[in-house]
Enzyme design. Structure first.
Site, short mmCIF file in Angstrom:
data_model
loop_
_atom_site.label_atom_id
_atom_site.label_comp_id
_atom_site.label_asym_id
_atom_site.label_seq_id
_atom_site.Cartn_x
_atom_site.Cartn_y
_atom_site.Cartn_z
N GLU A 24 1.61 1.86 -3.49
CA GLU A 24 0.46 2.39 -4.10
C GLU A 24 0.31 3.85 -3.73
O GLU A 24 -0.09 4.73 -4.60
CB GLU A 24 -0.69 1.51 -3.60
N GLY A 74 0.73 -1.17 -0.08
CA GLY A 74 -0.13 -0.20 -0.01
C GLY A 74 0.83 1.41 0.01
O GLY A 74 0.33 2.18 -0.44
N1 DAK Z 1 2.13 -3.88 8.71
C1 DAK Z 1 2.32 -3.85 10.29
N2 DAK Z 1 3.26 -3.80 10.83
C2 DAK Z 1 4.60 -3.73 9.95
C3 DAK Z 1 4.41 -3.57 8.59
C4 DAK Z 1 3.47 -3.84 7.89
N3 DAK Z 1 3.27 -3.80 6.63
N4 DAK Z 1 5.78 -3.42 8.12
C5 DAK Z 1 6.67 -3.46 9.31
N5 DAK Z 1 5.95 -3.46 10.39
C6 DAK Z 1 6.32 -3.40 11.66
C7 DAK Z 1 7.12 -4.82 12.06
O1 DAK Z 1 6.02 -5.82 12.53
C8 DAK Z 1 7.91 -4.40 13.15
O2 DAK Z 1 6.92 -4.18 14.57
P1 DAK Z 1 7.62 -4.54 15.92
O3 DAK Z 1 7.94 -5.94 15.80
O4 DAK Z 1 8.67 -3.50 16.14
O5 DAK Z 1 6.38 -4.41 16.91
C9 DAK Z 1 8.22 -2.83 13.13
O6 DAK Z 1 7.43 -2.63 12.04
C10 DAK Z 1 9.67 -2.92 12.52
O7 DAK Z 1 9.78 -3.82 11.42
P2 DAK Z 1 10.85 -4.98 11.20
O8 DAK Z 1 11.53 -5.02 12.71
O9 DAK Z 1 10.55 -5.86 10.45
O10 DAK Z 1 12.10 -4.05 10.47
P3 DAK Z 1 13.26 -4.27 9.48
O11 DAK Z 1 14.03 -3.29 9.12
O12 DAK Z 1 13.84 -5.84 10.00
O13 DAK Z 1 12.27 -4.71 8.01
C11 DAK Z 1 10.71 -4.30 6.43
C12 DAK Z 1 11.57 -3.70 7.24
C13 DAK Z 1 9.74 -3.41 5.82
C14 DAK Z 1 11.40 -5.19 5.37
C15 DAK Z 1 9.73 -5.59 6.99
O14 DAK Z 1 9.33 -4.75 8.31
C16 DAK Z 1 8.72 -6.08 6.35
O15 DAK Z 1 8.95 -6.85 5.36
N6 DAK Z 1 7.50 -5.76 6.49
C17 DAK Z 1 6.41 -6.03 5.80
C18 DAK Z 1 6.04 -5.62 4.43
C19 DAK Z 1 4.90 -6.08 3.53
O16 DAK Z 1 4.58 -7.13 3.47
N7 DAK Z 1 4.13 -4.91 3.37
C20 DAK Z 1 3.11 -5.13 2.45
C21 DAK Z 1 1.86 -5.43 3.37
S1 DAK Z 1 0.27 -5.75 2.65
C22 DAK Z 1 -6.19 -4.58 -0.54
C23 DAK Z 1 -5.88 -3.50 -0.22
C24 DAK Z 1 -4.50 -3.30 0.15
C25 DAK Z 1 -3.68 -4.21 0.15
C26 DAK Z 1 -4.16 -5.49 -0.14
C27 DAK Z 1 -5.19 -5.74 -0.67
N8 DAK Z 1 -7.57 -5.18 -1.09
C28 DAK Z 1 -8.47 -3.84 -0.99
C29 DAK Z 1 -7.87 -6.00 -1.30
C30 DAK Z 1 -2.16 -3.75 0.52
C31 DAK Z 1 -1.57 -4.77 1.08
C32 DAK Z 1 -0.36 -4.54 1.83
O17 DAK Z 1 0.38 -3.53 1.77
#
Ligand code: DAK
Length: 181
Positions: free
Chosen positions: A105, A102
């Site tokens: 986006e 997002g």
């Molecule tokens: N959501 C929630 N928390 C998140 C997050 C996220 N997307 N990204 C990071 N955090 C949180 C981590 O859980 C962590 O929390 P604590 O453990 O400190 O409580 C904190 O932020 C710091 O993250 P990291 O410790 O993981 O930090 P690193 O530097 O090691 O890694 C990272 C950074 C960005 C590479 C990693 O955090 C990561 O991979 N995060 C997830 C990224 C991700 O998967 N993003 C996509 C999210 S899904 C829809 C509408 C919208 C969408 C889909 C469908 N429809 C209407 C159908 C959109 C979907 C998405 O965006």
């Protein structure tokens, strides 16, 4: 000037500025407010903290949603992206770090994207079994063409700042200190 409260800045930074219902609501309110400013000539959206623009929709919150809440969240996100895209003056995404899901986006809804060397773009949600749902599939295809857009959506691979510049995802790459307010 900053459009959000210090308290919510701290909260957002902890989750790398992930978009949850509260953040979407804050963004909507800020855009509604800023739209009324007649002398506003340009809006810059950047991420709190040096590490992340927006790390995506809030996975933690999304995992708790039932279909009704999920639909409302999707509509709220799409409405905010449309508000950004139709904002009456140019909107610049100053992409300081991660622009994932997002967050990618949101950057795509802006008129211009400036990236720091640390910027990273990806749709990792396809690895979680969900497609990007805030209009990014269409906006990315319009920006870079359907072939590259499909590749990035299907694979979820990460694009670094230099590749983003070469492929037209962003128009400039600068030092973090130049774009992070
Ligand atoms: N959501 C929630 N928390 C998140 C997050 C996220 N997307 N990204 C990071 N955090 C949180 C981590 O859980 C962590 O929390 P604590 O453990 O400190 O409580 C904190 O932020 C710091 O993250 P990291 O410790 O993981 O930090 P690193 O530097 O090691 O890694 C990272 C950074 C960005 C590479 C990693 O955090 C990561 O991979 N995060 C997830 C990224 C991700 O998967 N993003 C996509 C999210 S899904 C829809 C509408 C919208 C969408 C889909 C469908 N429809 C209407 C159908 C959109 C979907 C998405 O965006």
């Amino acid at each position: 000037r900053k459009a959000s409260s210090a308290a919510s800045d701290v909260y957002k930074r902890q989750a790398l500025n992930a978009l949850n219902s509260q953040v979407l609501s804050d963004l909507k309110a800020a855009l509604d407010e800023l739209k009324k400013e007649a002398d506003l000539r340009c809006l810059i959206i950047t991420g709190a903290g040096p590490k992340s623009f927006v790390a995506g929709a809030d996975i933690g919150e999304m995992s708790t949603m039932n279909p009704k809440k999920g639909e409302a969240f999707g509509i709220a996100g799409n409405n905010v992206m449309s508000q950004v895209a139709s904002f009456p003056c140019p909107v610049i995404a100053a992409v300081n770090g991660y622009a994932l899901g997002g967050g990618f986006e949101l950057a795509l809804a802006c008129d211009l994207r400036l990236a720091s060397e640390k910027a990273r773009f990806a749709f990792p949600e396809t690895g979680l079994g969900i497609t990007p749902g805030f209009g990014g599939t269409q906006r990315l295809a319009r920006l870079v063409g359907p072939a590259l857009a499909s590749e990035l959506i299907f694979t979820g691979r990460t694009v670094k700042a230099d590749e983003a510049l070469a492929k037209g995802v962003v128009s400039q790459v600068c030092a973090l200190s130049l774009i992070h307010i």
